[in-house]
Design a protein around this motif. Structure first.
Motif, PDB file in Angstrom:
ATOM      1  N   GLU A  47       2.543  -5.417   2.334  1.00  0.00           N
ATOM      2  CA  GLU A  47       3.896  -5.872   2.659  1.00  0.00           C
ATOM      3  C   GLU A  47       4.635  -6.337   1.410  1.00  0.00           C
ATOM      4  OE1 GLU A  47       7.346  -6.258   4.253  1.00  0.00           O
ATOM      5  OE2 GLU A  47       5.659  -5.304   5.273  1.00  0.00           O
ATOM      6  N   ARG A  48       3.966  -7.047   0.531  1.00  0.00           N
ATOM      7  CA  ARG A  48       4.594  -7.476  -0.717  1.00  0.00           C
ATOM      8  C   ARG A  48       4.981  -6.252  -1.555  1.00  0.00           C
ATOM      9  NH1 ARG A  48       5.734 -12.443  -3.099  1.00  0.00           N
ATOM     10  NH2 ARG A  48       6.440 -12.062  -5.202  1.00  0.00           N
ATOM     11  N   ALA A  49       4.077  -5.276  -1.620  1.00  0.00           N
ATOM     12  CA  ALA A  49       4.346  -4.052  -2.378  1.00  0.00           C
ATOM     13  C   ALA A  49       5.543  -3.311  -1.791  1.00  0.00           C
ATOM     14  CB  ALA A  49       3.110  -3.166  -2.392  1.00  0.00           C
ATOM     15  N   ARG A  50       5.614  -3.246  -0.478  1.00  0.00           N
ATOM     16  CA  ARG A  50       6.735  -2.570   0.188  1.00  0.00           C
ATOM     17  C   ARG A  50       8.051  -3.277  -0.148  1.00  0.00           C
ATOM     18  NH1 ARG A  50       5.474   0.033   4.346  1.00  0.00           N
ATOM     19  NH2 ARG A  50       4.056  -1.482   5.240  1.00  0.00           N
ATOM     20  N   SER A  51       8.100  -4.578   0.002  1.00  0.00           N
ATOM     21  CA  SER A  51       9.352  -5.298  -0.236  1.00  0.00           C
ATOM     22  C   SER A  51       9.739  -5.279  -1.715  1.00  0.00           C
ATOM     23  CB  SER A  51       9.278  -6.727   0.302  1.00  0.00           C
ATOM     24  OG  SER A  51       8.344  -7.487  -0.424  1.00  0.00           O
ATOM     25  N   LEU A 154       8.864   7.858  -3.163  1.00  0.00           N
ATOM     26  CA  LEU A 154       8.113   7.084  -4.157  1.00  0.00           C
ATOM     27  C   LEU A 154       7.472   5.858  -3.516  1.00  0.00           C
ATOM     28  CD1 LEU A 154      10.513   7.271  -7.223  1.00  0.00           C
ATOM     29  CD2 LEU A 154       8.117   8.027  -7.197  1.00  0.00           C
ATOM     30  N   ARG A 155       8.223   5.171  -2.651  1.00  0.00           N
ATOM     31  CA  ARG A 155       7.662   3.998  -1.961  1.00  0.00           C
ATOM     32  C   ARG A 155       6.493   4.394  -1.068  1.00  0.00           C
ATOM     33  NH1 ARG A 155      13.086   2.322  -2.289  1.00  0.00           N
ATOM     34  NH2 ARG A 155      13.715   3.442  -0.428  1.00  0.00           N
ATOM     35  N   ARG A 161      -1.116   5.105  -2.019  1.00  0.00           N
ATOM     36  CA  ARG A 161      -2.055   4.956  -3.137  1.00  0.00           C
ATOM     37  C   ARG A 161      -2.659   3.557  -3.169  1.00  0.00           C
ATOM     38  NH1 ARG A 161       0.608   8.181  -8.303  1.00  0.00           N
ATOM     39  NH2 ARG A 161       0.308  10.278  -7.442  1.00  0.00           N
ATOM     40  N   LEU A 162      -1.849   2.541  -2.909  1.00  0.00           N
ATOM     41  CA  LEU A 162      -2.356   1.181  -2.907  1.00  0.00           C
ATOM     42  C   LEU A 162      -3.410   0.994  -1.816  1.00  0.00           C
ATOM     43  CD1 LEU A 162      -2.251  -1.647  -4.076  1.00  0.00           C
ATOM     44  CD2 LEU A 162      -0.296  -2.129  -2.584  1.00  0.00           C
TER      45      LEU A 162
END
Length: 168
Positions: A47-51, A154-155, A161-162
């Protein structure tokens, strides 16, 4: 390369940055995601990566795209984690199918001519036909529409990948 959430939280900063850069080579994003450790669980990290990836600036999109090979081609350069991830993601595209290879080459060239950058799609789980159909569809779009779609792709790739980093 794999890291459970516990290993991700405990890893040294250089290792975490290497993992994250392989997911999305955007230094601001890497700083944001790495700097928020420790994470309670994998969902909190994702969620942090998404935001943190919303929005991506034009410069960030260009930087991230520079590390993505054309669909149907291998990553150039020394390889590494990002190249290995790309190869896995494109496994549904059959390089032995001459018709697919030719269609992708022609589509990639037309796309690059129109938009000025490589065609990017979250290829994982998609067949060659799906990729080609999407490429044909996206060639009909405006540069503004395509830029937004490229950022979204890209997101999606970064998050996929994460999740792979955590589960490998």
């Amino acid at each position: 390369m794999g890291a459970s959430i516990e290993r991700f939280n405990a890893a040294d900063d250089d290792q975490v940055r290497e993992w994250l850069t392989a997911c999305l080579d955007v230094p601001r994003w890497v700083d944001d995601v790495a700097g928020a450790r420790p994470y309670a669980d994998a969902d909190a990290l994702v969620e942090r990566a998404r935001s943190a990836a919303q929005p991506l600036t034009d410069d960030e999109i260009d930087r991230a795209l520079s590390h993505h090979p054309r669909i149907g081609e291998k990553a150039a350069g020394p390889g590494g984690a990002s190249a290995a991830m790309s190869a896995r993601e494109q496994s549904g595209v059959d390089p032995a199918d001459a018709e697919v290879v030719a269609a992708l080459a022609a589509g990639n060239a037309a796309y690059e001519e129109k938009f000025g950058h490589v065609f990017l799609i979250r290829a994982a789980g998609r067949s060659s036909r799906e990729v080609l159909d999407t490429l044909d569809h996206r060639l009909q779009r405006t540069p503004e529409q395509e830029r937004a779609t490229t950022a979204e792709q890209l997101r999606e790739i970064a998050l996929l990948r994460l999740e792979g980093v955590l589960s490998a």
